[in-house]
Design an enzyme around this catalytic site. Structure first.
Site, PDB file in Angstrom:
ATOM      1  N   LYS A   1       0.850  -1.203   0.000  1.00  0.00           N
ATOM      2  CA  LYS A   1       0.000   0.000   0.000  1.00  0.00           C
ATOM      3  C   LYS A   1       0.877   1.242   0.000  1.00  0.00           C
ATOM      4  CE  LYS A   1       0.947   1.193   4.467  1.00  0.00           C
ATOM      5  NZ  LYS A   1       1.603   2.399   4.926  1.00  0.00           N
TER       6      LYS A   1
ATOM      7  N   ASP B   1      -2.889  -2.153   9.297  1.00  0.00           N
ATOM      8  CA  ASP B   1      -2.895  -2.153   7.825  1.00  0.00           C
ATOM      9  C   ASP B   1      -3.433  -3.459   7.241  1.00  0.00           C
ATOM     10  OD1 ASP B   1      -1.691   0.351   7.803  1.00  0.00           O
ATOM     11  OD2 ASP B   1       0.339  -0.450   7.545  1.00  0.00           O
TER      12      ASP B   1
END
Ligand code: ATP
Length: 312
Positions: free
Chosen positions: A16, A146
């Site tokens: 990401k 995350d």
């Protein structure tokens, strides 16, 4: 009768980048409230989970030597968390796990989180669990802030510690050059440095997230480039001053904008299109400011099975 050994399952999970990362003040419980826009990228790890006579973990690829293979590895934490959630023995049958790393380790790109998400998806498949993505996401949130995002992929607005997600629709693909640094940065240390900088003065903070969402809706990378922002960048640069040079070199090489990815030290450069990204990557790799460069695009899918029985 011979027991049937299930086919090993391989799952690919993305890295990401935070297009916008607003970090609130330190809370009494030691956490910070975040408002962040995540985009998944085509830098990926692959995790293969197989039933075996002996349990074990092999790590290969990018930065493999700095990844622990003992019970502290996030893939084992994922095995234990999912087994506890469904009431199974995590040690029977024994599992052999292989991680093929394409995501830089300790690079601020959620590499360990991607491996945890990939392991959850692989086990759900291997153990033939009837679990929806939402239920898997609740286990993912226990493993790290995350993990739910890399499980889901795409583009999402994250709040809380980043684990409360609202998907953001996107019909556009963005092109990036990713500059990998020679070392890692510890995420908790970067947060501590930000707290220290804030105690000493008032480092600038990113603005509101709404204009970034509008830029994403327009699909214009020039508009998005003006709005990329990361409150952790000042702290990462303070700990690793050479990053300033890397960020400048990417823009000099033709990127629209550069940003430290999450807690760094990886830098991500937004480019106008795929051809521009290839040109920027070539020039940046010759500038001697980073260990290596990669071209990536996003958003891409979240953790998904690529080989195994009934691979989707
Ligand atoms: P984030 O962006 O989510 O803060 P990061 O990308 O900066 O994380 P990771 O690559 O996830 O960092 O690694 C952070 C540390 O976690 C590593 O230094 C390593 O010791 C440990 N770790 C545990 N499991 C893994 C894994 N499967 N892959 C990589 N690192 C792992």
């Amino acid at each position: 009768m011979l027991a049937v050994v299930p086919t090993p399952v391989t799952v690919r999970a993305p890295a990401k980048v935070n297009l916008h990362l607003a970090v609130g003040d330190l809370r009494a419980d030691g956490y910070h409230d975040l408002t962040t826009l995540f985009q998944s990228l085509s830098l990926t790890d692959e995790v293969t989970v197989a039933v075996a006579d002996e349990a074990g973990l092999d790590v290969r690829g990018e930065g493999a030597e700095s990844v622990p293979t003992d019970s502290s590895n996030l893939v084992w934490k994922a095995v234990r968390a999912l087994a506890a959630h469904v009431g199974r023995d995590p040690d029977e049958p024994k599992l052999r796990i292989t991680i093929n790393k394409g995501i830089p380790v300790a690079g601020g790109m959620a590499g360990g989180s991607a491996d945890a998400a990939a392991t959850l998806v692989a086990l759900a498949h291997l153990w033939r669990l009837e679990m929806g993505r939402d239920e898997l996401a609740t286990v993912a949130a226990e493993l790290g802030s995350d993990v739910p995002f890399v499980l889901q992929g795409g583009l999402a607005l994250g709040t809380g510690r980043g684990e409360q997600l609202v998907p953001v629709l996107s019909r556009h693909t963005y092109h990036w050059v990713i500059a990998l640094d020679s070392g890692g940065l510890s995420t908790p240390e970067v947060y501590r440095e930000l707290d220290r900088l804030r105690a000493d003065g008032n480092p600038p903070r990113v603005g509101a997230v709404e204009p970034v969402l509008e830029a994403l809706a327009s699909g214009d990378p020039n508009q998005l480039a003006l709005l990329l922002g990361n409150d952790l960048q000042a702290a990462a640069v303070s700990l690793r001053p050479g990053l300033r040079r890397t960020l400048r070199a990417g823009v000099n090489a033709g990127a629209l904008a550069g940003i430290v990815s999450g807690s760094g030290p990886t830098c991500a450069f937004l480019c106008s299109d795929g051809d521009a990204a290839v040109r920027v990557a070539a020039e940046l790799s010759g500038a001697g400011v980073c260990r290596t460069v990669r071209v990536a695009q996003g958003p891409v899918a979240g953790a998904r099975v690529i080989t195994g029985d009934d691979a989707a």
